[in-house]
Design a protein around this motif. Structure first.
Motif, PDB file in Angstrom:
ATOM      1  N   ALA A  86       0.833  -1.200   0.000  1.00 19.73           N
ATOM      2  CA  ALA A  86       0.000   0.000   0.000  1.00 19.73           C
ATOM      3  C   ALA A  86       0.871   1.255   0.000  1.00 19.73           C
ATOM      4  O   ALA A  86       0.624   2.192  -0.757  1.00 19.73           O
ATOM      5  N   PHE A 162      -4.189  -4.508   2.509  1.00 21.96           N
ATOM      6  CA  PHE A 162      -3.808  -3.540   1.473  1.00 21.96           C
ATOM      7  C   PHE A 162      -4.952  -2.581   1.161  1.00 21.96           C
ATOM      8  O   PHE A 162      -4.756  -1.365   1.094  1.00 21.96           O
ATOM      9  N   TYR A 166      -4.289   1.241   1.708  1.00 20.14           N
ATOM     10  CA  TYR A 166      -4.045   2.043   0.514  1.00 20.14           C
ATOM     11  C   TYR A 166      -4.857   3.337   0.554  1.00 20.14           C
ATOM     12  O   TYR A 166      -4.335   4.424   0.316  1.00 20.14           O
TER      13      TYR A 166
END
Lengths: 553, 357
Positions: A86, A162, A166
């Motif tokens: 990320a 992730f 992110y």
């Protein structure tokens, strides 16, 4: 939201609206709370003998310890790997970006047990990597059990972390990092003091979410765990192996308690860690590239992980189309032929269930989200929201076993029908659907609704003709996520299917556990291909309104 | 010790197709308060960020305190910067925000806090030390950000539009404070703004920028009274322009023909020769209305289009040979005159500016 609630709500008195509201209330009460309660009662019988096993019997004690151990191992590694992906993809210039994002996407849309299956084909007792090592070096590789499962769960669930991280890293204002640096902090110190601290809430929710997935996962522990039993597998053994439904239910409730403990822990830690970020205007600072001694190892880890994912799916496809995996690589369609009847039958069932679940989930999600955001009907709004979100914390195993116990007898008999599977999916994926709608609906001004009413439209017309079209992005993403999940899920439906309603994903898992790798690989290929074809055609049909994990692609 | 703490040499910076800086050179004296002034997009913020080390110049050099700092990261340049949005760390209390720069330098907590308190007192924020940034008003946040930037005793303090997020009311007060604190600490300050009044009120020296270039560097008085380019003349305050032709150069100035008149200016410009076309400029507040023009030089006769009473002054909008001229009269001498009537205006030769056209 507050201003919305504080207004008078004449539509709350509309009879059709009230009827729909009652339906939503009734539905989630009947299919969330009722089975949980009904399934719980028998586990308390015989003086708590079912729960005493967790103190007295080694198998049960170990299952609790193993479950916690697996969470303790996999959660940090999966979250850390998710964080590296990320941070790098959100902040740095990364070569071959598509390679990384598409491997993540693949992990998100393929069934979780695909990684476990491929792991067996590579590192199992007869896996090619294991045999190669044995032939060349005489090393006996045994990755069945805790270590193997740890690796598999890390590579399977890091994309979940992730996704959470992110978004948070993208939203992080780089000015903070610059201020820290101009004040004299070296890059690493600035990263720890500022970025990491500001990301703490996101990291905690990523940890909790991954822990949830690891806790309740059933497919991978069954395939790779060997003697390393976790609670979800033990519950399955109770029900399917020994026919002890109540014992299975008790095991699943113990699992629920563990899940709740994680939520409480997150809530306790997060309580003080929520910050309002105070910034005026958007600042334009160029994000600085990290030093090579950070970037190179990070990219190396990402490359290794993504290559591993590529290996996973290559093995599955290769295994599907070759004679005997690891021995004879003659191309063949035998595996497909051998299971062609079962494949057609289970795929048809799975598609029927997935499409029906996805439609109902998207509709019910809209109804509940609409009532929560637009209608003001006393306390029950909070009830709708809480009970509607609850299934996200309930392990699939529990919801599966609870459904058999609850709907096998009066007042409502559903066991053995396809409806029980569909309803179960709808309920389990409702929280995801609510989340998709929430972000869309909060952006719709109440005035739009008022305008429609002033122009003479009734409450229901307004809901279906004005609000629903505006919320179409939420509808489509609910639909897509529920479809993917319904195609891939195993943990609950494995208890609910009958020979007549057999589904593809549990069927593959069964083939995998019994060592029919070629056939399991063939059907996994079929399952993944079906989901991909479905997504691509939906995308081609609807264009940009279909958004599948697009924030990072 | 050189008297210049900052030297910028011929810096160019390009972002894609846009050339943000086109050969900027600048010298800043130790302890001075310099304001970089210009319209948005002129490159002033880019220049500030290049000094801070947030951007690297494509070509050119930056020297701080006798050391070339190209390639040196921000934290080793001895600067500190206050951002437009303050960027207070939301997860730290005010006191922790202020001492952060000292803590990362290894100053122990007690010493750091003592120093922070000193600065906080100077800025009038001692009461706020145990609060979180989101509990503060805009003005308070700005002071905390300033304290955080000052406590590390930077060689140069960089302020990026420091007042733009504040209400008009407190802006005036903060300007006075900024100036006072800068003088008390004797810290070299570079302040970027698009607000000319703000620039005039705080600066020792103003750097006027336009389209990636420095137009003029000077004290507020120089910039105001002797703008060296048409851009500066127009950007700072307001200016009337008339077209003319150079007649001759004299010992004390220059003679220019405008329409049928000959006007005299004491402001000579290099590179101007008899016969050249030039622009003449004068500010509305520098022209004087005359009731009796007899015997005076540098007098124009104009027709009144409109006269507006503005309280402290009367603003006359005049027509002179087809050009519109604005004159502000603060004397109240001529009673407000009706539109259409003729009036004479006198332009003092020392206030009549000449620009190459």
């Amino acid at each position: 939201m507050i201003s919305r609630l504080s207004r008078d709500d004449p539509l709350a008195k509309d009879p059709t609206t009230i009827a729909l509201y009652m339906f939503a209330l009734f539905f989630i009460s009947l299919f969330v709370l009722y089975p949980l309660a009904k399934g719980f009662v028998p586990t308390l019988s015989d003086g708590g003998v079912y729960y005493k096993k967790f103190l007295d019997e080694r198998l049960y004690r170990d299952a609790v310890i193993n479950t916690l151990l697996m969470v303790a191992l996999s959660t940090p590694t999966a979250t850390a790997l998710g964080f590296i992906y990320a941070y790098a993809l959100a902040k740095w210039r990364v070569p071959f970006r598509k390679f990384f994002t598409y491997t993540i996407l693949l992990q998100l849309i393929a069934p979780p047990f695909a990684s476990g299956l491929a792991f067996l084909m590579l590192f199992g007792r007869n896996g090619i990597a294991s045999r190669l090592l044995n032939d060349l070096l005489g090393v006996e590789l045994n990755l069945y059990g805790a270590i193997g499962l740890w690796i598999v769960q890390t590579i399977t669930f890091f994309p979940i972390a992730f996704l959470v991280l992110y978004g948070a890293i993208k939203a992080l204002d780089p000015t903070y990092d610059y201020v820290a640096r101009t004040l004299g902090a070296p890059p690493l110190r600035a990263f720890i003091d500022v970025d990491l601290r500001l990301l703490k809430p996101a990291i905690l929710s990523a940890l909790t979410l991954v822990a949830m997935y690891v806790l309740e996962d059933f497919g991978n522990p069954l395939l790779v765990g060997g003697d390393f039993y976790v609670l979800a597998v033990l519950a399955y053994m109770n029900v399917v192996g020994w026919g002890d439904y109540v014992g299975g239910a008790a095991t699943a409730y113990v699992l629920l308690i563990l899940v709740l403990l994680f939520f409480v822990a997150q809530w306790k830690i997060l309580g003080r860690a929520r910050y309002t970020t105070v910034t005026g205007r958007e600042s334009y600072v160029e994000v600085r590239e990290p030093p090579f001694w950070v970037k190179v190892p990070a990219l190396a880890i990402m490359t290794a992980s993504s290559l591993f994912i590529v290996t996973i799916y290559s093995s599955i496809i290769l295994g599907a189309f070759t004679k005997t995996w690891g021995v004879d690589y003659t191309p063949t369609l035998d595996h497909f032929r051998q299971v062609s009847y079962a494949a057609t039958f289970t795929l048809r069932n799975s598609l029927t269930v997935a499409i029906a679940s996805a439609i109902f989930c998207a509709l019910l999600g809209f109804l509940v989200a609409y009532m929560i955001s637009f209608r003001r009907i006393s306390l029950t709004n909070k009830y709708l929201e809480v009970v509607g979100t609850m299934p996200s914390a309930i392990p699939g195993t529990l919801l599966g076993i609870a459904y058999i116990l609850a709907f096998a007898g009066p007042p409502l008999v559903l066991t053995g029908t396809i409806f029980i599977i569909i309803v179960n999916n709808v309920v389990r994926f409702l929280p995801l659907s609510l989340q998709s709608y929430k972000s869309v609906l909060t952006k719709i001004d109440q005035a739009i609704e008022e305008n429609s009413v002033v122009l003479g439209a009734g409450a229901v017309t307004t809901m279906t003709r004005v609000i629903l079209p505006l919320a179409s992005v939420g509808f489509l993403s609910s639909f897509v996520y529920a479809f993917i999940k319904s195609m891939n899920t195993v943990s609950a439906v494995i208890f609910l299917e009958t020979p007549r309603t057999k589904l593809l994903a549990p069927f593959i898992l069964g083939l995998g556990t019994h060592g029919y790798w070629g056939q399991a690989a063939a059907l996994s290929t079929l399952l993944i291909a079906t989901v991909v074809v479905f997504l691509v055609s939906l995308k081609l049909l609807m264009g940009r309104r279909v958004r599948v994990f697009e924030e990072f692609l | 010790m050189a008297s210049e703490i900052l030297v910028v040499k011929d810096v160019w910076k390009r972002f894609g197709d846009v050339v943000a800086l086109k050969g900027v050179s600048l010298k800043v004296k130790r302890g001075s308060y310099v304001v970089i002034l210009g319209p948005s997009g002129c490159g002033k913020t880019t220049l500030l960020r290049i000094i801070a080390g947030l951007y690297e110049p494509d070509t050119g050099e930056v020297w701080i305190d006798g050391v070339k700092v190209n390639g040196v990261p921000p934290h080793r340049r001895g600067i500190s910067m206050m951002f437009q949005n303050y960027a207070l760390f939301p997860h730290m209390k005010v006191i922790d925000n202020i001492i952060y720069g000292l803590r990362v330098r290894g100053v122990d907590r007690e010493k750091a806090e003592a120093k922070a308190r000193e600065i906080a007192k100077m800025l009038g924020i001692e009461e706020l030390l145990n609060r979180y940034p989101h509990e503060l008003s805009g003005g308070q946040q700005q002071r905390v950000a300033l304290a955080r930037a000052l406590v590390i005793e930077p060689k140069i303090l960089l302020l990026d539009e420091p007042l733009s997020n504040l209400d008009a009311k407190i802006r005036a007060k903060v300007r006075v404070d900024l100036r006072r604190i800068q003088k008390e600490l004797g810290i070299t300050t570079i302040h970027v703004t698009h607000d000319q009044e703000e620039a005039m009120s705080v600066a020792d020296e103003i750097v006027v920028m336009n389209a990636g270039r420095i137009e003029q560097v000077g004290t507020p008085e120089e910039i105001y009274f002797r703008p060296s380019t048409i851009f500066v003349a127009d950007f700072i305050g307001s200016m009337n322009f008339l077209e003319g032709k150079v007649l001759s150069l004299t010992d004390d100035g220059i003679l220019v023909k405008v329409a049928k008149l000959t006007l005299k200016s004491f402001n000579r410009v290099k590179g101007v020769h008899p016969g050249d076309k030039v622009l003449l400029g004068f500010r509305p507040e520098h022209a004087q209305l005359l009731l009796d023009p007899s015997g005076k030089e540098n007098v124009l006769e104009a027709r009144i289009i409109d006269a507006r009473f503005m309280g402290a002054r009367v603003t006359y909008i005049l027509d002179f040979e087809g050009s519109t001229i604005i004159v502000d009269d603060y004397t109240g001498k001529p009673a407000k005159m009706p539109a259409g009537s003729k009036i004479h205006i006198y332009i003092p030769p020392e206030r009549l500016l000449i620009f190459k056209s």
